[in-house]
Design a protein around this motif. Structure first.
Motif, mmCIF file in Angstrom:
data_model
loop_
_atom_site.group_PDB
_atom_site.id
_atom_site.type_symbol
_atom_site.label_atom_id
_atom_site.label_comp_id
_atom_site.label_asym_id
_atom_site.label_seq_id
_atom_site.Cartn_x
_atom_site.Cartn_y
_atom_site.Cartn_z
ATOM 1 N N LYS A 1 0.834 -1.082 -0.099
ATOM 2 C CA LYS A 1 0.236 -0.177 0.177
ATOM 3 C C LYS A 1 1.001 1.307 -0.061
ATOM 4 O O LYS A 1 2.015 1.118 0.207
ATOM 5 N N TYR A 2 0.244 2.327 -0.228
ATOM 6 C CA TYR A 2 1.000 3.635 -0.487
ATOM 7 C C TYR A 2 1.067 4.409 1.021
ATOM 8 O O TYR A 2 0.098 4.179 1.742
ATOM 9 N N VAL A 3 2.292 4.727 1.392
ATOM 10 C CA VAL A 3 2.326 5.478 2.911
ATOM 11 C C VAL A 3 3.223 6.769 2.720
ATOM 12 O O VAL A 3 4.337 6.659 1.755
ATOM 13 N N GLU B 1 4.571 0.589 0.924
ATOM 14 C CA GLU B 1 4.830 -0.245 2.000
ATOM 15 C C GLU B 1 4.622 -1.718 1.664
ATOM 16 O O GLU B 1 3.723 -1.940 1.110
ATOM 17 N N GLU C 1 1.461 17.056 3.094
ATOM 18 C CA GLU C 1 0.566 16.249 3.692
ATOM 19 C C GLU C 1 -0.823 16.560 3.950
ATOM 20 O O GLU C 1 -1.972 15.693 4.049
ATOM 21 N N TRP D 1 -2.841 14.410 1.508
ATOM 22 C CA TRP D 1 -2.854 13.136 1.876
ATOM 23 C C TRP D 1 -3.680 12.565 2.892
ATOM 24 O O TRP D 1 -3.438 13.144 4.034
ATOM 25 N N LYS D 2 -4.538 11.552 2.775
ATOM 26 C CA LYS D 2 -5.197 11.042 3.918
ATOM 27 C C LYS D 2 -5.335 9.790 3.580
ATOM 28 O O LYS D 2 -6.126 8.972 2.703
ATOM 29 N N ASN D 3 -4.833 8.775 4.794
ATOM 30 C CA ASN D 3 -4.901 7.248 4.533
ATOM 31 C C ASN D 3 -4.563 6.735 3.293
ATOM 32 O O ASN D 3 -5.238 6.002 2.663
ATOM 33 N N GLY D 4 -3.552 7.261 2.476
ATOM 34 C CA GLY D 4 -3.208 6.414 1.178
ATOM 35 C C GLY D 4 -3.944 7.030 0.193
ATOM 36 O O GLY D 4 -3.763 6.606 -1.018
ATOM 37 N N ILE D 5 -4.718 8.229 0.400
ATOM 38 C CA ILE D 5 -5.698 8.696 -0.556
ATOM 39 C C ILE D 5 -5.236 10.006 -0.955
ATOM 40 O O ILE D 5 -5.110 10.826 -0.078
ATOM 41 N N SER E 1 -5.886 13.850 -2.188
ATOM 42 C CA SER E 1 -7.044 14.753 -2.209
ATOM 43 C C SER E 1 -7.323 15.200 -3.455
ATOM 44 O O SER E 1 -6.574 15.398 -4.237
#
Length: 402
Positions: free
Chosen positions: A5-7, A23, A45, A48-52, A54
């Protein structure tokens, strides 16, 4: 077993910008491990929210496409390694990542091969430019070998910073350097060394507006009327007048010979673009050409030396008004004032020709035929300069009636 997943890692407290990573989470025999692979992408940042990402993030679709390409590449590689080894761990992947295929060539090696190909057809000036870029890349990379997979937005940003802060290049020079690098990347694509044109989706430094120095009609008259003190100064003045009354680039002006003259026109194939142009011979130009029997070989000098000497010539001729210009020092925009003669160079002659031709009412397509510009839009900026000159002259007229 693993999943990806993306982090967003380590957002800066000062700028809020963090690095987008992939990750990889491993689970085997009750052992849990994580590792993070760079994507070469960065984002604030707040987007960016939980790998998504905006919806309000500019160029979201382009970024998602690049991330997905990278993600697929990683998943495909993991699949191949798992098939080869049977299972994966952080240490195994680190070992694999350190392995570089023997046949893979680094970017500098590829760039040198590209230069060898270009030397067969490119003009000397282009080869010099490519050599300069290659030397800059050598210093920038140091002992590190960089591979095509590492060509990403971070590399572009860091190279821009190096050119800006360490070398002290102006924004437009940096922009032109990247145009050459894109030419190199296009070459690799045609040679089959790149599977797609991912490099075109990155953000590169843009051109910025700069001051264009031209001589007014009155300043040209000053040059014509000025009596040189030495033979060398006389040659520099004559060559500058040739540039002003032909609109030729420096490399073409010093090649003028008698065979180019037919009637009241000069006919020439320009070096830079190969365009065929015909230039009306102005009476002042005719006077200079006749002085050298229409062969300007005696006026030949390097462009660099001419640029040094012409400044002194213009100072002596009284072209010394204070001019405010925009300069960039380590990326910071500054307004600086110089005596005009210090800003004059060989290309000032070509710019002066174009600007004064516009002021004289000559249509842009006609000027284009004389100067050999491939795009009419290139001349548009000179229209704005000419308009500014008109305003200046009108201000003088207003002051006269006060």
């Amino acid at each position: 077993m693993y999943r990806t997943k993306y982090v967003l890692k380590n957002p800066s407290k000062k700028s809020g910008i963090g690095k987008i990573t992939i990750e990889i989470y491993f689970s085997r025999d009750s052992k849990r491990e994580r590792m993070y692979l760079p994507t070469g992408e960065e984002i604030h940042e707040k987007f960016w929210k939980n790998g998504i990402i905006s919806k309000s993030y500019p160029q979201k679709e382009q970024l998602l496409r690049r991330l997905e390409d990278k993600h697929q590449e990683v998943k495909q590689q993991l699949y191949q390694w798992e098939k080869e080894i049977g299972y994966l761990t952080v240490d195994l992947i680190k070992t694999k990542l350190e392995e570089k295929p023997v046949q893979e060539r680094d970017i500098l090696t590829l760039f040198e091969e590209f230069m060898e190909v270009k030397k067969l057809t490119a003009k000397h000036k282009m080869v010099i430019k490519l050599t300069t870029i290659k030397n800059h890349l050598k210093i920038f990379l140091g002992r590190k070998k960089m591979y095509l997979v590492e060509y990403n937005q971070t590399f572009i940003n860091k190279l821009t910073h190096y050119w800006e802060q360490k070398v002290g290049l102006q924004p437009n020079t940096i922009h032109k350097n990247f145009r050459f690098i894109l030419l190199f990347m296009n070459y690799l694509r045609k040679e089959g060394l790149l599977e797609n044109e991912f490099y075109k989706e990155f953000q590169y430094p843009r051109m910025v507006e700069t001051n264009t120095i031209v001589l007014s009609k009155g300043e040209v008259v000053k040059l014509i009327q000025y009596v040189p003190k030495t033979n060398s100064e006389s040659k520099v003045r004559d060559l500058f007048l040739v540039l002003i009354f032909t609109g030729l680039r420096f490399g073409d002006a010093v090649r003028i010979r008698k065979s180019w003259v037919r009637g009241e026109f000069l006919f020439i194939n320009t070096q830079k673009t190969g365009e065929k142009v015909s230039i009306p011979i102005h009476p002042h130009l005719k006077e200079v050409l006749a002085k050298y029997e229409y062969d300007l070989i005696p006026l030949r000098i390097s462009n660099q030396k001419f640029n040094d000497y012409v400044k002194g010539l213009c100072r002596e001729a009284g072209i010394t008004d204070q001019i405010e210009i925009v300069r960039y020092e380590k990326g910071v925009k500054k307004y600086l004032t110089f005596p005009k003669h210090q800003l004059i160079a060989s290309h000032t002659g070509r710019r002066t020709f174009i600007t004064n031709a516009i002021l004289a009412g000559i249509p842009l397509p006609v000027i284009q035929k004389i100067t050999g510009h491939r795009k009419l839009t290139t001349l548009q900026k000179y229209v704005e300069i000419a308009d500014e000159n008109k305003r200046t002259e009108l201000e003088k007229l207003s002051n006269f009636f006060k």
